[in-house]
Design a protein around this motif. Structure first.
Motif, short mmCIF file in Angstrom:
data_model
loop_
_atom_site.label_atom_id
_atom_site.label_comp_id
_atom_site.label_asym_id
_atom_site.label_seq_id
_atom_site.Cartn_x
_atom_site.Cartn_y
_atom_site.Cartn_z
N ALA A 139 0.66 -1.01 0.20
CA ALA A 139 0.22 0.03 0.17
C ALA A 139 1.11 0.94 -0.59
CB ALA A 139 -0.92 -0.75 1.52
N SER A 140 1.62 1.59 0.75
CA SER A 140 2.83 2.63 0.87
C SER A 140 3.52 2.90 -0.78
CB SER A 140 4.12 2.52 1.79
OG SER A 140 4.97 3.40 1.85
N ALA A 141 3.70 1.18 -1.37
CA ALA A 141 4.50 2.05 -2.36
C ALA A 141 3.67 2.59 -3.57
CB ALA A 141 4.78 0.47 -3.54
N LEU A 142 2.17 1.82 -3.41
CA LEU A 142 1.22 2.55 -4.90
C LEU A 142 0.95 3.78 -3.96
CD1 LEU A 142 -0.84 -0.86 -4.43
CD2 LEU A 142 0.51 -0.18 -6.24
N GLN A 143 0.71 4.16 -2.80
CA GLN A 143 0.67 5.52 -2.61
C GLN A 143 1.64 6.74 -2.87
OE1 GLN A 143 -2.60 6.08 -0.79
NE2 GLN A 143 -2.06 7.89 -2.06
N SER A 144 3.17 6.15 -3.21
CA SER A 144 4.16 6.83 -3.98
C SER A 144 3.72 7.42 -5.26
CB SER A 144 5.08 5.70 -3.43
OG SER A 144 5.64 5.05 -4.40
N ILE A 145 3.63 6.31 -5.62
CA ILE A 145 2.90 6.33 -7.33
C ILE A 145 1.48 7.21 -7.23
CG2 ILE A 145 2.20 5.39 -9.31
CD1 ILE A 145 3.88 2.67 -8.00
N ARG A 146 0.77 7.06 -6.72
CA ARG A 146 -0.24 8.28 -6.99
C ARG A 146 -0.18 9.85 -6.16
NH1 ARG A 146 -6.16 6.40 -5.15
NH2 ARG A 146 -6.34 4.78 -6.69
N ASN A 147 0.94 9.45 -5.33
CA ASN A 147 1.02 10.71 -4.71
C ASN A 147 2.53 11.74 -6.10
OD1 ASN A 147 -0.21 10.29 -3.20
ND2 ASN A 147 1.81 9.70 -1.70
N GLY A 148 3.08 10.79 -6.76
CA GLY A 148 4.37 11.38 -7.69
C GLY A 148 5.69 11.20 -7.66
N LYS A 149 5.86 10.58 -6.08
CA LYS A 149 7.08 10.19 -5.65
C LYS A 149 7.48 9.38 -6.66
CE LYS A 149 5.89 12.36 -0.89
NZ LYS A 149 5.31 11.78 0.45
N ALA A 150 7.34 8.32 -6.65
CA ALA A 150 7.44 7.27 -7.70
C ALA A 150 7.44 6.77 -9.16
CB ALA A 150 8.01 5.75 -7.04
N THR A 151 8.06 5.81 -9.89
CA THR A 151 7.54 5.76 -11.10
C THR A 151 6.86 4.63 -10.62
OG1 THR A 151 8.87 4.84 -12.13
CG2 THR A 151 8.43 7.08 -12.48
N ALA A 152 5.71 3.85 -11.22
CA ALA A 152 4.87 2.54 -10.88
C ALA A 152 6.76 1.67 -11.46
CB ALA A 152 4.37 1.76 -11.82
N GLU A 153 7.24 1.50 -12.23
CA GLU A 153 9.04 1.30 -11.92
C GLU A 153 9.62 0.75 -10.77
OE1 GLU A 153 6.61 1.95 -16.16
OE2 GLU A 153 7.41 2.63 -14.36
N GLU A 154 9.86 2.03 -10.28
CA GLU A 154 10.44 2.59 -9.69
C GLU A 154 9.72 1.42 -8.01
OE1 GLU A 154 12.31 6.48 -10.53
OE2 GLU A 154 11.10 6.30 -9.75
N ALA A 155 8.70 1.84 -7.97
CA ALA A 155 7.78 1.47 -6.63
C ALA A 155 7.50 -0.18 -6.75
CB ALA A 155 6.65 1.97 -6.32
#
Length: 264
Positions: free
Chosen positions: A188-204
């Motif tokens: 959930a934390s990784a997916l939220q980082s994508i939504r927040n623009g802090k990481a790409t799907a590839e990175e997270a």
């Protein structure tokens, strides 16, 4: 049972999911998945290190060498391998076939085992999922489910090809995607980082294995049709698990998509 959206329906055999489809799939798994706990015992064998001991001509120990083997359990469906004797024969056959390849009696790419109802798990995951059925019998290969080892599960209404930690895996139509409840917070934390623009799907969501191949970062895996119903029962998930999934119940606003790409 909630199912994956038909937007993930792909031609047979399905192509490997792209990163954005994978991200959206995992959001659906958390938002719409339901809780299940294991019900069936399994057979389990921890792969052992190889110990080599050389002696002098007089029989004295000269050198000792331990070759480390990655700590995996070979896991067997007890319905298909019902006795200790049969399960032992399978392990011995695998070892014999491996030895045959080492001395070039068999093709190196030939499988050392081919058949249903057998899989592998990393030692930590296996020993979390199961506990010895007879703790006083060191020779017993029967393990019973840990009642705390719950999953979040979501049925697929189309065959999907997902990245997993050991490569890729095709989940057949009517199969199930699953994640251990203990891993939900991290995903959930990784997916939220994508939504927040802090990481790409590839990175997270992706990582490199020890050979440099791109694999899944989180242990989300598939079950064949019928396996969930035969080996799991519905359970109530923890409130924090439900809360983590609720954050993805509304879909992320999609960026303009190129033709042929699924919506985010």
């Amino acid at each position: 049972m909630t199912t994956l959206s038909k937007e993930f329906d792909k031609a047979q055999p399905p192509a490997l999911m792209d990163a954005q489809t994978y991200r959206a799939t995992l959001e659906q798994l958390l938002a719409k998945g339901t809780g299940y706990g294991k019900t069936q015992n399994v057979g389990g064998f921890l792969l052992q290190d190889i110990n080599l001991l050389t002696e002098t001509s007089s029989g004295k120990v000269e050198t000792a060498k331990t070759i480390k083997v990655e700590k995996f359990y070979v896991v067997m469906d007890i319905d298909q391998y019902p006795s200790e004797f049969v399960r032992g024969l399978v392990i011995k056959d695998i070892a014999k076939n491996w030895g045959g390849k080492t001395v070039h009696e068999r093709d190196l790419n030939e499988p050392d085992f081919k058949g249903p109802g057998l899989w592998t798990l990393k030692q930590g995951n296996f020993e979390f999922d199961y506990m010895p059925a007879d703790a006083g019998n060191a020779k017993s290969s029967t393990w019973k489910p840990n009642p705390e080892a719950f999953r979040v599960c979501l049925k697929t209404d189309a065959a999907v090809n997902v990245p997993v930690q050991w490569g890729t895996f095709v989940v057949e139509k009517g199969g199930t995607l699953a994640i251990r409840e203990k891993d939900v917070a991290g995903l959930a934390s990784a997916l939220q980082s994508i939504r927040n623009g802090k990481a790409t799907a590839e990175e997270a969501l992706y990582a490199k294995d020890d050979k440099g191949n791109t694999v899944a970062r989180f242990d989300i895996y598939g079950m064949e049709p019928g396996f969930l119903e035969n080996n799991y029962n519905p359970v109530t998930l923890k409130p924090e698990t439900k809360a983590a999934g609720a954050a993805f119940a509304t879909r992320k606003k999609a960026a303009p998509k190129t033709p042929g790409q699924p919506a985010a």
